[in-house]
Design a protein around this motif. Sequence first.
Motif, mmCIF file in Angstrom:
data_model
loop_
_atom_site.group_PDB
_atom_site.id
_atom_site.type_symbol
_atom_site.label_atom_id
_atom_site.label_comp_id
_atom_site.label_asym_id
_atom_site.label_seq_id
_atom_site.Cartn_x
_atom_site.Cartn_y
_atom_site.Cartn_z
ATOM 1 N N SER A 135 0.684 -1.140 0.010
ATOM 2 C CA SER A 135 0.156 0.120 -0.062
ATOM 3 C C SER A 135 0.841 1.588 -0.213
ATOM 4 O O SER A 135 -0.013 2.157 -0.968
ATOM 5 N N ASN A 136 1.651 1.670 0.420
ATOM 6 C CA ASN A 136 3.014 2.606 1.078
ATOM 7 C C ASN A 136 3.491 2.248 -1.419
ATOM 8 O O ASN A 136 3.607 3.723 -0.953
ATOM 9 N N VAL A 183 1.082 4.213 -2.753
ATOM 10 C CA VAL A 183 0.781 5.276 -2.791
ATOM 11 C C VAL A 183 1.807 6.681 -3.048
ATOM 12 O O VAL A 183 1.884 7.650 -3.724
ATOM 13 N N HIS A 206 -1.351 3.683 9.241
ATOM 14 C CA HIS A 206 -1.506 2.993 7.532
ATOM 15 C C HIS A 206 -1.566 3.826 7.024
ATOM 16 O O HIS A 206 -1.401 5.352 5.817
ATOM 17 N N HIS A 257 0.689 7.202 4.593
ATOM 18 C CA HIS A 257 0.340 7.492 2.842
ATOM 19 C C HIS A 257 0.745 8.985 2.380
ATOM 20 O O HIS A 257 0.587 9.271 1.621
#
Length: 193
Positions: free
Chosen positions: A15-16, A19, A173, A177
């Motif tokens: 997920s990072n 982003v 999280h 982000h």
Amino acid sequence: MTRPKVAVLASGNGSNFQVLAEAFQKGNIDGELVLLFSDQPKAYVLERSQQLGIEARSFSPKNFASKKAYEVTLLQLLMDKEIDLILLAGYMRIIGDTLLKAYPNRIINIHPSLLPDFPGLHGIQDAFEAGVTETGVTIHFIDDGVDTGPIIAQGKVTVSEDDTLESLEEKIHALEHQLYPQVVAKVIAENFK
């Protein structure tokens, strides 16, 4: 100097990475994200890179005789791509001398706690179990220690009484982000002119 070429190293969901990749693609970070590398050939982050049109490579350290042999092969890949800056995004390996010497103060990590508190693999859980009222995210250059390198930026979240480990993870999280792309943009602007 031309816009720096950047690689992201990741081991999991990514997920990072997503982003960061979107921030590069929108022009919010003045650099070129040219490579995603994962040490886990089945990691979901590889699918994310494919969806975003970013080259991905993967090989497992298990296929090498030593950590050094693995890192020499990884370093060759980074050199072939003319990488200037490495971003760690959930890369679950300790970086060794081979990469540290080749990229001094050019490998950035994001860690889910307010370092120096709660280093290591379970920063969120460790903070939660310790009962702290505040934790957060640290973005730092890496050195030869575990989560000990020079801190670039930190962001804080409040741990409320009704937080669960899961809700705290969500807060962390969300902050990651927001903060990681901003800090990477600033580091590039200040160091790659």
